[in-house]
Motif scaffolding. Structure first.
Motif, PDB file in Angstrom:
ATOM      1  N   ARG A 421      22.830 -24.022  -5.964  1.00  0.00           N
ATOM      2  CA  ARG A 421      23.846 -24.926  -6.520  1.00  0.00           C
ATOM      3  C   ARG A 421      25.080 -24.982  -5.611  1.00  0.00           C
ATOM      4  O   ARG A 421      25.661 -26.052  -5.406  1.00  0.00           O
ATOM      5  CB  ARG A 421      24.249 -24.460  -7.923  1.00  0.00           C
ATOM      6  CG  ARG A 421      23.282 -24.849  -9.014  1.00  0.00           C
ATOM      7  CD  ARG A 421      23.905 -24.705 -10.400  1.00  0.00           C
ATOM      8  NE  ARG A 421      24.303 -23.323 -10.674  1.00  0.00           N
ATOM      9  CZ  ARG A 421      23.506 -22.420 -11.220  1.00  0.00           C
ATOM     10  NH1 ARG A 421      22.261 -22.748 -11.550  1.00  0.00           N
ATOM     11  NH2 ARG A 421      23.942 -21.194 -11.447  1.00  0.00           N
ATOM     12  N   SER A 428      21.017 -32.029  -9.344  1.00  0.00           N
ATOM     13  CA  SER A 428      21.223 -31.906 -10.786  1.00  0.00           C
ATOM     14  C   SER A 428      20.689 -30.548 -11.243  1.00  0.00           C
ATOM     15  O   SER A 428      19.883 -29.924 -10.545  1.00  0.00           O
ATOM     16  CB  SER A 428      20.486 -33.020 -11.519  1.00  0.00           C
ATOM     17  OG  SER A 428      19.085 -32.802 -11.443  1.00  0.00           O
ATOM     18  N   ASP A 431      17.043 -30.580 -11.026  1.00  0.00           N
ATOM     19  CA  ASP A 431      16.554 -30.465  -9.653  1.00  0.00           C
ATOM     20  C   ASP A 431      16.565 -29.009  -9.195  1.00  0.00           C
ATOM     21  O   ASP A 431      15.619 -28.538  -8.553  1.00  0.00           O
ATOM     22  CB  ASP A 431      17.422 -31.301  -8.701  1.00  0.00           C
ATOM     23  CG  ASP A 431      17.251 -32.791  -8.896  1.00  0.00           C
ATOM     24  OD1 ASP A 431      16.217 -33.195  -9.475  1.00  0.00           O
ATOM     25  OD2 ASP A 431      18.145 -33.556  -8.491  1.00  0.00           O
TER      26      ASP A 431
END
Length: 720
Positions: A421, A428, A431
């Motif tokens: 992340r 997202s 994802d």
């Protein structure tokens, strides 16, 4: 190897059906010229052999001298191999300029006899261009052109093209185009056949185009894209001094292993053995065992160029200087190293230095800062050694700037969601979850661009260790030779000044005596680049992320990009220019091939509707010949009967069964998937259950590609 003894038999071995072409009035001049070539070849081979032997016996030298000697040995060996391999069939054909009676003979290599008479002009030279580029609409100053077809070192056919009215005299074949077209239907083998003599004007213009920027060659099946790509590689190395081997050379990227095996003989036959060839998998160590990504959505996410750009922040997390100062101790004093000092040392890294190699620079900068702050009288070399013994100092450096492995870095992205992340904030939450996997190092083909980018950014974690070992080896060798010199000088009476002794003890002289090539070094990665030019065949298949692998290896952005949007298995809806600008290329020239020289009309008539149903704007080329053999449809149960009948009927040629994993290859019959057949060609292609290849664009492309591999006959068998 063909014999190069002076001709005692004719260079022509024309079949009875072509007896009219054996008229001495037509070929006597050629016979005399081939006799001169044969004599010159004998002399050239003898002279090259002597020079090669002399070079090999000469002292090796050091440094640049050794490199020059190795380069000369390589050059002589390559030329000798080509001369021995081809013999008289170095000659491709001849041209007769308008207003001249003297033919000019074109060869794979240039050849000049002992008197300076030019017997063959290298096909890549500007003087040879009309041989390939002249057309009836634009004859480029030619009266006529003759092409030879060689078999086992003798000419079994030739055909003439006449461009002016007075060029008719002394020429046999007035049906020049039909003779050429007939030659295209010759049988295939498991290696790409020799095509240099049949290069056409549209192909030659692309082969000879300049190397600046990116040149896109868009063309459908059978248009000669691969021929153009391979010959362009050889031409660029001959004609463009900016692309020589010492300036980076040329990398040729093909789509598959069967493809590279198929074209393996082409570049050596053109006199070029220095071109590096590979598939994309070869660029990364993990590529050999990488599997196909099982989840199409995961493959799509990893295919984006921005995914590769996540590597930079992923590395950056490991390049943060300590935020607190510390005391570093030596045997003489304690020295304060502040947070600002750490930051200054981290900022001192030279731009572009790989992460793992930068730590040595940081360490040296920190030592410089510490030694400048020291107010003791310690000898500098002893102070430095003492500072390096402070375990807290070295431990803090190692934690703040750790040595990293590319596989660990990329593996962490797929197993630590918070890390992914932070490095790829555009993903997202769904994802991020989709990209996680249990086994961090279960590598797939989709991982390779990230592994490659990480390895390029990080550098070799062992480089620092090797460098220190190398420096230690050089120091030990220097000390050993100094001892030998001291011993020598003590036992020799010298009637000269102290300056002579100084020269013998001098560092420069000692260094010249050290053979650093014998000291421990890493094996060079021949595919690491940078390359001066990269040629990519079947380029429509590359993802944006995979393009980054090639851009990293070609700072000049000099590319030849060969492909067909209609043969992209995963779809290619945008124009070439838009696609390439998105991945990072800007200077782009477009060219197109639209004539199908390989696939007969009967096959293309069946294949065209298959691709147009999925891609209405597909660049479907126009065939220039008909085989007279219709496409046959039948039952999959008849596979063995079809093959047995063809093998019995044809003493040569090669067939391929596409789409039957259970079929085992046999002599003269290959077995391939549609994807692995791309770029290849076969006399007979048998498709088994083509509807089972899949639905949508991918299925249509696989069927279209498989059908258009046929050069003579296509058979389609179904199970129902």
């Amino acid at each position: 190897m063909h014999s190069t003894n002076s001709l005692t038999i004719s260079a022509f071995d024309l079949p009875e059906a072509l007896s009219a072409k054996a008229d001495p009035a037509l070929i006597a001049g050629d016979e005399r010229h081939f006799a001169a070539i044969a004599e010159c070849l004998e002399q050239s081979i003898a002279e090259l052999s002597d020079r090669l032997e002399a070079e090999r016996k000469a002292p090796g030298g050091v440094g640049r001298e050794a490199m020059d000697r190795d380069a000369e040995i390589h050059r002589l060996t390559a030329r000798l191999r080509t001369l021995r391999r081809f013999g008289l069939d170095l000659c491709l054909g001849r041209i007769v300029p308008a207003g001249s009676a003297e033919p000019v003979y074109i060869g794979r290599l240039g050849l000049t006899d002992s008197t300076g008479r030019r017997l063959l002009i290298d096909w890549r030279s500007p003087a040879a261009e009309p041989f390939f580029a002249a057309t009836h609409a634009s004859p480029l100053g030619l009266a006529s052109r003759r092409r030879y077809r060689w078999t086992r070192g003798r000419i079994n056919d030739y055909w003439d093209e006449v461009f002016t009215a007075d060029g008719l005299e002394g020429h046999a074949a007035l049906d020049d185009q039909s003779a050429f077209v007939a030659s295209l239907g010759g049988t295939r083998s498991d290696r790409m056949r020799d095509v240099l003599a049949t290069i056409q004007a549209d192909q030659d213009a692309i082969i000879r185009a300049g190397s600046r920027g990116a040149l896109v060659v868009d063309g459908g099946p059978g248009t000669g894209k691969t021929v153009v790509a391979l010959h362009r590689a050889a031409h660029l190395l001959y004609s463009d001094p900016r692309l020589g081997h010492r300036r980076g050379g040329v990398l040729f990227v093909g789509p598959s292993r069967p493809y590279l095996a198929y074209v393996a003989d082409v570049l050596p036959s053109l006199g070029e053995e220095g071109v590096q060839t590979c598939v994309l998998r070869d660029l990364v160590a993990e590529g050999a065992e990488a599997a196909t990504e099982a989840d199409p959505e995961v493959a799509r996410l990893k295919a984006a160029a921005e995914m590769v750009r996540a590597i930079e922040p992923a590395v950056g997390i490991y390049e943060e200087p300590p935020t607190k100062g510390m005391t570093v101790s030596s045997h003489w004093s304690d020295i304060w190293l502040s947070a600002d000092d750490w930051a200054a040392a981290f900022d001192a890294v030279e731009p572009g230095t790989p992460h793992n190699e930068a730590r040595d620079q940081i360490r040296e900068e920190l030592l410089t800062i510490l030694m400048e702050k020291d107010d003791s009288d310690a000898p500098p070399h002893l102070l430095r050694k003492s500072l390096l013994q402070d375990r807290d100092f070295i431990g803090t450096l190692n934690r703040a700037w750790p040595m990293l492995e590319a596989s660990d870095l990329v593996g962490d992205l797929w197993t630590v969601p918070a890390y992914l992340r932070k490095c790829a904030p555009w993903l997202s939450p769904d994802d991020v979850r989709r990209l996680q996997r249990a086994d961090a190092q279960a590598w797939t083909v989709s991982d390779l661009p990230l592994l490659d980018a990480a390895r390029q950014r990080l550098g070799d974690p062992e480089a620092s260790v090797r460098k220190r070992r190398h420096e230690a080896s050089v120091a030990a060798e220097r000390a050993r030779r100094a001892d030998v010199m001291d011993s020598l000088l003590q036992n020799v009476e010298i009637d000269e000044s102290e300056g002579a002794l100084g020269m013998l003890h001098g560092r420069d002289l000692q260094d010249t005596l050290i053979d650093e090539s014998a000291l421990p070094t890493a094996e060079p990665d021949l595919l690491a680049g940078p390359f001066a030019h990269i040629i990519v065949d079947e380029a429509q298949e590359l993802t944006d992320a995979e393009w980054q692998m090639l851009l990293l290896r070609c700072p000049s952005r000099s590319f030849t990009i060969v492909g067909d949007r209609a043969q992209a298995r995963h779809g290619f809806t945008e124009p070439w220019r838009e696609r390439l600008e998105r991945i990072g290329l800007d200077q782009i020239d477009m060219t197109s091939l639209s004539v199908n020289y390989r696939t007969p009309e009967e096959v293309m008539a069946e294949a065209e509707p298959v691709i147009r149903a999925a891609l209405p704007d597909a660049n479907v080329p126009t065939s220039v010949r008909s085989s007279g053999v219709p496409v046959v449809h039948g039952s999959a149960a008849d596979l063995e009967t079809v093959l047995d009948g063809w093998l019995a009927e044809r003493p040569d040629g090669i067939a391929c069964v596409i789409g039957d994993p259970a079929f085992r290859a046999r002599p003269r019959v290959r077995s391939l998937t549609p994807a692995l057949s791309k770029g290849l060609e076969f006399d007979l292609v048998v498709l088994v259950d083509p509807e089972a290849f899949g639905a949508g664009v991918e299925g249509a492309v696989d069927r279209y590609v498989a059908m258009t591999r046929a050069t003579q006959r296509l058979v389609i068998l179904t199970s129902s």
